[in-house]
Design a protein around this motif. Structure first.
Motif, PDB file in Angstrom:
ATOM      1  N   THR A  33      44.687  13.750  39.247  1.00  0.00           N
ATOM      2  CA  THR A  33      44.069  12.440  39.464  1.00  0.00           C
ATOM      3  C   THR A  33      45.076  11.460  40.045  1.00  0.00           C
ATOM      4  OG1 THR A  33      42.537  12.794  37.621  1.00  0.00           O
ATOM      5  CG2 THR A  33      42.870  10.524  38.350  1.00  0.00           C
ATOM      6  N   ARG A  34      46.303  11.482  39.485  1.00  0.00           N
ATOM      7  CA  ARG A  34      47.353  10.601  39.976  1.00  0.00           C
ATOM      8  C   ARG A  34      47.685  10.905  41.435  1.00  0.00           C
ATOM      9  NH1 ARG A  34      50.513  11.448  36.219  1.00  0.00           N
ATOM     10  NH2 ARG A  34      51.865  13.029  37.154  1.00  0.00           N
ATOM     11  N   GLU A  35      47.772  12.192  41.766  1.00  0.00           N
ATOM     12  CA  GLU A  35      48.064  12.572  43.139  1.00  0.00           C
ATOM     13  C   GLU A  35      46.941  12.132  44.074  1.00  0.00           C
ATOM     14  OE1 GLU A  35      48.767  16.746  43.176  1.00  0.00           O
ATOM     15  OE2 GLU A  35      50.819  16.585  42.387  1.00  0.00           O
ATOM     16  N   THR A  36      45.705  12.267  43.604  1.00  0.00           N
ATOM     17  CA  THR A  36      44.566  11.845  44.420  1.00  0.00           C
ATOM     18  C   THR A  36      44.596  10.339  44.668  1.00  0.00           C
ATOM     19  OG1 THR A  36      43.195  13.640  43.537  1.00  0.00           O
ATOM     20  CG2 THR A  36      42.042  11.792  44.559  1.00  0.00           C
ATOM     21  N   LEU A  37      44.909   9.571  43.601  1.00  0.00           N
ATOM     22  CA  LEU A  37      44.987   8.121  43.743  1.00  0.00           C
ATOM     23  C   LEU A  37      46.125   7.717  44.676  1.00  0.00           C
ATOM     24  CD1 LEU A  37      44.353   6.965  40.053  1.00  0.00           C
ATOM     25  CD2 LEU A  37      42.810   6.711  42.013  1.00  0.00           C
ATOM     26  N   GLU A  38      47.252   8.399  44.547  1.00  0.00           N
ATOM     27  CA  GLU A  38      48.383   8.112  45.425  1.00  0.00           C
ATOM     28  C   GLU A  38      48.035   8.412  46.873  1.00  0.00           C
ATOM     29  OE1 GLU A  38      51.579  10.416  43.874  1.00  0.00           O
ATOM     30  OE2 GLU A  38      52.047   9.004  42.242  1.00  0.00           O
ATOM     31  N   GLU A  39      47.315   9.510  47.088  1.00  0.00           N
ATOM     32  CA  GLU A  39      46.910   9.868  48.440  1.00  0.00           C
ATOM     33  C   GLU A  39      45.922   8.850  48.989  1.00  0.00           C
ATOM     34  OE1 GLU A  39      47.230  12.021  51.849  1.00  0.00           O
ATOM     35  OE2 GLU A  39      48.350  12.333  49.984  1.00  0.00           O
ATOM     36  N   GLN A  40      45.005   8.395  48.127  1.00  0.00           N
ATOM     37  CA  GLN A  40      44.035   7.386  48.552  1.00  0.00           C
ATOM     38  C   GLN A  40      44.734   6.070  48.873  1.00  0.00           C
ATOM     39  OE1 GLN A  40      41.295   7.290  45.261  1.00  0.00           O
ATOM     40  NE2 GLN A  40      40.055   8.983  46.031  1.00  0.00           N
ATOM     41  N   ASN A  41      45.713   5.699  48.043  1.00  0.00           N
ATOM     42  CA  ASN A  41      46.476   4.470  48.292  1.00  0.00           C
ATOM     43  C   ASN A  41      47.254   4.572  49.599  1.00  0.00           C
ATOM     44  OD1 ASN A  41      45.608   3.219  45.956  1.00  0.00           O
ATOM     45  ND2 ASN A  41      47.326   3.934  44.727  1.00  0.00           N
ATOM     46  N   LYS A  42      47.849   5.747  49.823  1.00  0.00           N
ATOM     47  CA  LYS A  42      48.596   5.939  51.062  1.00  0.00           C
ATOM     48  C   LYS A  42      47.665   5.852  52.264  1.00  0.00           C
ATOM     49  CE  LYS A  42      51.548   9.171  53.585  1.00  0.00           C
ATOM     50  NZ  LYS A  42      52.234  10.483  53.582  1.00  0.00           N
ATOM     51  N   THR A  43      46.487   6.456  52.156  1.00  0.00           N
ATOM     52  CA  THR A  43      45.519   6.409  53.250  1.00  0.00           C
ATOM     53  C   THR A  43      45.094   4.971  53.529  1.00  0.00           C
ATOM     54  OG1 THR A  43      44.689   8.618  52.687  1.00  0.00           O
ATOM     55  CG2 THR A  43      43.261   7.224  54.033  1.00  0.00           C
ATOM     56  N   ALA A  44      44.836   4.212  52.439  1.00  0.00           N
ATOM     57  CA  ALA A  44      44.431   2.815  52.598  1.00  0.00           C
ATOM     58  C   ALA A  44      45.548   1.992  53.242  1.00  0.00           C
ATOM     59  CB  ALA A  44      44.052   2.226  51.244  1.00  0.00           C
ATOM     60  N   ARG A  45      46.800   2.233  52.798  1.00  0.00           N
ATOM     61  CA  ARG A  45      47.940   1.515  53.377  1.00  0.00           C
ATOM     62  C   ARG A  45      48.119   1.859  54.841  1.00  0.00           C
ATOM     63  NH1 ARG A  45      51.881  -1.024  50.773  1.00  0.00           N
ATOM     64  NH2 ARG A  45      53.472  -0.202  52.182  1.00  0.00           N
ATOM     65  N   MET A  46      47.944   3.126  55.183  1.00  0.00           N
ATOM     66  CA  MET A  46      48.085   3.540  56.575  1.00  0.00           C
ATOM     67  C   MET A  46      46.977   2.946  57.441  1.00  0.00           C
ATOM     68  SD  MET A  46      50.845   5.113  57.051  1.00  0.00           S
ATOM     69  CE  MET A  46      50.500   5.671  58.724  1.00  0.00           C
ATOM     70  N   GLN A  47      45.787   2.800  56.881  1.00  0.00           N
ATOM     71  CA  GLN A  47      44.703   2.170  57.629  1.00  0.00           C
ATOM     72  C   GLN A  47      45.031   0.706  57.906  1.00  0.00           C
ATOM     73  OE1 GLN A  47      41.260   2.920  55.168  1.00  0.00           O
ATOM     74  NE2 GLN A  47      40.810   4.880  56.152  1.00  0.00           N
ATOM     75  N   ARG A  48      45.562   0.014  56.888  1.00  0.00           N
ATOM     76  CA  ARG A  48      45.963  -1.379  57.093  1.00  0.00           C
ATOM     77  C   ARG A  48      47.089  -1.465  58.110  1.00  0.00           C
ATOM     78  NH1 ARG A  48      45.489  -1.499  51.377  1.00  0.00           N
ATOM     79  NH2 ARG A  48      47.758  -1.435  51.135  1.00  0.00           N
ATOM     80  N   PHE A  49      48.047  -0.531  58.009  1.00  0.00           N
ATOM     81  CA  PHE A  49      49.158  -0.521  58.957  1.00  0.00           C
ATOM     82  C   PHE A  49      48.660  -0.334  60.387  1.00  0.00           C
ATOM     83  CE2 PHE A  49      51.708   2.424  61.539  1.00  0.00           C
ATOM     84  CZ  PHE A  49      52.766   1.584  61.859  1.00  0.00           C
ATOM     85  N   GLU A  50      47.818   0.663  60.591  1.00  0.00           N
ATOM     86  CA  GLU A  50      47.345   0.951  61.944  1.00  0.00           C
ATOM     87  C   GLU A  50      46.516  -0.200  62.504  1.00  0.00           C
ATOM     88  OE1 GLU A  50      45.410   4.732  62.062  1.00  0.00           O
ATOM     89  OE2 GLU A  50      47.311   5.833  62.059  1.00  0.00           O
TER      90      GLU A  50
END
Length: 301
Positions: free
Chosen positions: A98-115
């Motif tokens: 679950t933690r890994e999934t949340l971290e991956e989701q957070n990373k995806t969200a951050r990358m979307q904001r970055f892009e």
């Protein structure tokens, strides 16, 4: 029975915990059989006066049943412990996933904001780059790229003039005098940038937009792999020419608060291979000193 059969998965390994239920059934059976055996011995076989031996028989009854019942109790306690241990292990694994999934989701969200930010600013840079401006000196309409190339040439001309005034001043001294030498060099570089028109409102505004892209990449660098950082820097580099990158990098080195960004993103690595076409060799030494503390820093390291 089950424990006598070959278990393909466990490769004939004996694991006590897998057969607790079977053992428990046997122990309970023995617990019930034990008093019957006692009665058979005392009553049917007439091996003692029943009433006289009643206390002894009671002790015998307890002694003959309790060991088996105790073994059953211990077996079930062990089985309960084992099940709880497996459940805890499963819960920990689920929490990890679950933690890994949340971290991956957070990373995806951050990358979307970055892009979103990255490409928005890149579009502004692209738009400004293609805009033509009137040049006061030549009365010609020039693009932003032309203006920056002209600024780079004027910068090099101004620095050359400073070198002609005092050639010894531009000979790199020994290490003990680095700070004094490059402190003066920084002053001349800043003055030369001013003479070149780089600080003109239109040109400097364009340079600040590039700095903002550097800031965005720097802010999100921990959410990216090293190759991803290089990819986005390369994407930016492809949108601007060497003269723009050279002047922006040089101006960043004159601002102490920008040194960490240059170092973290390794921005100087992008200009060094082409310094013959952009900045002078002394400019490269100055940048290397500011960023790495060594004017002769090897970019092959």
């Amino acid at each position: 029975m089950k424990w006598l059969k070959k278990d393909e998965d466990k490769k004939e390994q004996f694991i006590f915990g897998d057969y607790i239920t079977e053992y428990a059934i046997i122990m309970v059976f023995l617990a019930f059989v034990s008093p019957i055996v006692g009665i058979f011995i005392v009553k049917l076989l007439k091996l003692g006066n029943v009433f006289a031996d009643l206390g002894v028989y009671g002790d015998f009854l307890g002694g003959s049943t309790l060991p088996f019942l105790t073994i059953v109790t211990i077996a079930f306690v062990y089985n309960t412990f084992k099940l709880q241990k497996e459940q805890l292990k499963t819960q920990k694994e689920e929490m990890r996933m679950t933690r890994e999934t949340l971290e991956e989701q957070n990373k995806t969200a951050r990358m979307q904001r970055f892009e979103n930010s990255f490409f928005k600013h890149l579009e502004e840079i692209r738009s400004d780059k293609e805009t033509n401006f009137g040049n006061q000196l030549t009365e010609l309409s020039l693009s932003m790229g032309d203006l920056l190339y002209s600024s780079l040439m004027l910068y090099k001309k101004a620095m050359t003039a400073y070198q002609d005034e005092d050639k010894s001043h531009f000979a790199i001294p020994n290490q003990s005098e680095y700070q004094y030498f490059f402190g003066n060099y920084e002053s001349h570089a800043d003055a030369s940038l001013n003479d070149s028109g780089f600080y003109d409102k239109r040109v400097y505004s364009f340079a600040l937009k590039i700095n903002r892209v550097f800031d965005i990449i720097y802010q999100y660098r921990n959410s990216m792999e090293k190759s991803e950082v290089e990819f986005y820097l390369g994407y930016l580099f492809a949108e601007i020419d060497f003269s723009t990158w050279s002047l922006v990098l040089l101006q960043n080195c004159i601002m102490p608060q920008r040194t960490q960004i240059i170092n973290e993103l390794k921005l100087d690595n992008w200009i060094h291979p082409s310094f013959d076409a952009g900045l002078s060799e002394l400019d490269i030494h100055f940048i290397s000193y500011v960023v790495h503390g060594d004017p002769f820093y090897s970019y092959e390291q």
